[in-house]
Write an enzyme that holds these catalytic residues in place. Structure first.
Site, mmCIF file in Angstrom:
data_model
loop_
_atom_site.group_PDB
_atom_site.id
_atom_site.type_symbol
_atom_site.label_atom_id
_atom_site.label_comp_id
_atom_site.label_asym_id
_atom_site.label_seq_id
_atom_site.Cartn_x
_atom_site.Cartn_y
_atom_site.Cartn_z
ATOM 1 N N GLY A 82 -18.593 -6.455 -2.560
ATOM 2 C CA GLY A 82 -17.923 -6.470 -3.859
ATOM 3 C C GLY A 82 -18.708 -5.770 -4.948
ATOM 4 N N HIS A 101 0.843 -1.211 0.000
ATOM 5 C CA HIS A 101 0.000 0.000 0.000
ATOM 6 C C HIS A 101 0.877 1.260 0.000
ATOM 7 C CE1 HIS A 101 -3.537 -2.367 0.637
ATOM 8 N NE2 HIS A 101 -3.333 -2.618 1.906
HETATM 9 P P1 A3P Z 1 -16.632 -3.992 -0.230
HETATM 10 O O1 A3P Z 1 -16.312 -3.726 1.196
HETATM 11 O O2 A3P Z 1 -17.168 -2.788 -0.948
HETATM 12 O O3 A3P Z 1 -17.488 -5.187 -0.443
HETATM 13 P P2 A3P Z 1 -9.202 -4.876 -0.299
HETATM 14 O O4 A3P Z 1 -8.989 -6.237 -0.848
HETATM 15 O O5 A3P Z 1 -8.327 -3.834 -0.937
HETATM 16 O O6 A3P Z 1 -9.143 -4.883 1.179
HETATM 17 O O7 A3P Z 1 -10.654 -4.421 -0.735
HETATM 18 C C1 A3P Z 1 -11.790 -5.070 -0.191
HETATM 19 C C2 A3P Z 1 -12.961 -4.818 -1.123
HETATM 20 O O8 A3P Z 1 -12.827 -5.642 -2.303
HETATM 21 C C3 A3P Z 1 -14.267 -5.237 -0.469
HETATM 22 O O9 A3P Z 1 -15.237 -4.328 -0.977
HETATM 23 C C4 A3P Z 1 -14.450 -6.643 -0.979
HETATM 24 O O10 A3P Z 1 -15.769 -7.112 -0.912
HETATM 25 C C5 A3P Z 1 -13.970 -6.489 -2.418
HETATM 26 N N1 A3P Z 1 -13.551 -7.775 -3.011
HETATM 27 C C6 A3P Z 1 -12.856 -8.768 -2.425
HETATM 28 N N2 A3P Z 1 -12.698 -9.788 -3.283
HETATM 29 C C7 A3P Z 1 -13.290 -9.437 -4.438
HETATM 30 C C8 A3P Z 1 -13.473 -10.096 -5.698
HETATM 31 N N3 A3P Z 1 -13.005 -11.308 -5.913
HETATM 32 N N4 A3P Z 1 -14.145 -9.440 -6.663
HETATM 33 C C9 A3P Z 1 -14.625 -8.188 -6.445
HETATM 34 N N5 A3P Z 1 -14.509 -7.530 -5.276
HETATM 35 C C10 A3P Z 1 -13.843 -8.140 -4.275
#
Ligand code: A3P
Length: 342
Positions: free
Chosen positions: A310, A156
């Site tokens: 997601g 990050h």
């Molecule tokens: P939401 O909280 O809006 O659902 P990170 O991985 O950077 O921590 O981000 C998490 C976000 O990515 C979450 O969003 C999560 O649900 C979403 N996410 C995780 N896996 C995913 C996938 N395979 N496809 C799309 N979105 C995904």
């Protein structure tokens, strides 16, 4: 680049050798003590979840957990990049877990069969397949035992604060960003699932207040995105800039683009056999959410906290019209003249 074949079905964990080396740990602890003397003199303010954040080279850093200012400084001083490495950079909550799964699946597509006895993505969290520089790698000497495998890492850390050896190595980097309103709401739900001593709970109003001022780990969000966008425009063969929204809209084509960029393009035969769609499905939200229903990524951070909705535009349920307007205004001003849309 050659694609590792299924004759060497190593688990991601055994590919990456991260022995707990006493000597390295002692050196890291000495380094951290030195950094503490330095960073405690930097400007600081209370931000995300009540944490004391420190400002360094235009960005805010936490001082209290694995993603701290010390880990970033230690990486700057010690990390050695290879020109064949692949880095995945994101702002937290922008789809890090998804891009890790996709890149791991693309690069290792001939090594693992699509069954849960061999494919790590059907057994474990994508975060275990692609380690964070700031958690697993800091202070360690990572070596991959499989010579053909590129080392995959995520981070990050803002572009300007990346270790010099990454900037100078000529390696490839993928950056993924997401609508800041969805990022904020995702932060909100994620933070409230955390169960460790480093956080105090915040209401959405309180979180909005600090987020819009950029007072988040690796914030301000907008500056982080702008930096990576700029270097990607200048060096498009080295840095690929993606948005979560585009990936959601047209995942198969974006996966093909990603594979080309990484040097692992799909052959006509693979496309005809449906390999792209197989990877899209393997890394889908639904699949990964199911695999990660139980267990913890690390202490206090449940695997399922990375899989909530997601969705694109889900911010609607949690932000008021006024909050939305303020964030839109900041985004418009900060991204003025840039080709970034969600
Ligand atoms: P939401 O909280 O809006 O659902 P990170 O991985 O950077 O921590 O981000 C998490 C976000 O990515 C979450 O969003 C999560 O649900 C979403 N996410 C995780 N896996 C995913 C996938 N395979 N496809 C799309 N979105 C995904």
């Amino acid at each position: 680049m050659s694609i590792p074949d299924a004759s060497s079905p190593l688990s991601p964990v055994s590919e990456l050798s991260l022995e707990d080396n006493e000597h390295e740990n002692a050196n890291l602890s000495l380094l951290f003590d030195r950094y503490k003397d330095k960073f405690t003199r930097f400007p600081n303010e209370k931000g995300w979840m009540g944490q004391n954040l420190y400002m360094y080279q235009g960005f805010w850093y936490s001082s209290e957990n694995a993603f701290s200012i010390e880990t970033m400084m230690a990486l700057q001083d010690t990390f050695q990049a290879h020109s064949t490495d692949i880095y995945l950079a994101t702002q937290p909550k922008s789809g890090t877990t998804w891009i890790k799964a996709l890149v791991f699946a693309i690069v290792n597509r001939n090594r693992y069969k699509n069954d849960s006895s061999t494919n790590p993505l059907l057994i474990t969290n994508p975060h275990k397949c692609v380690p964070f520089l700031e958690i697993e790698i800091v202070g360690k000497t990572p070596t991959y035992v499989h010579a053909n495998t590129p080392r995959l890492f995520s981070t990050h850390i803002p572009y300007t604060a990346l270790p010099q050896s990454i900037l100078g190595s000529g390696c490839r980097l993928v950056y993924m960003c997401r609508n800041p309103k969805d990022v904020l709401v995702s932060w909100f739900h994620f933070s409230n699932k955390l169960n460790d001593k480093y956080h105090v709970q915040m209401t959405i109003d309180e979180l909005f207040e600090v987020y819009s001022k950029g007072l988040m780990p690796y914030g301000p969000y907008w500056d982080h995105v702008k930096e990576y966008h700029k270097v990607s425009s200048e060096h498009p063969t080295r840095i690929l800039f993606l948005t979560y929204e585009d990936m959601r809209k047209d995942t198969a084509n974006k996966v093909k683009r990603l594979a080309e960029f990484l040097g692992y393009p799909f052959t006509e035969e693979e496309e005809a056999k449906g390999k792209v769609e197989e990877i899209v499905k393997l890394c889908s939200f639904e699949n990964l959410k199911e695999v990660n229903k139980h267990g913890d990524f690390r202490k206090g951070v449940p695997n399922n906290s990375f899989f909530r909705e997601g969705k694109v535009g889900g911010w609607n349920n949690d932000l008021t019209t006024e909050m939305s307007q303020i964030l839109d205004d900041i985004t418009k001003a900060k991204f003025h003249g840039l080709d970034i849309s969600f």
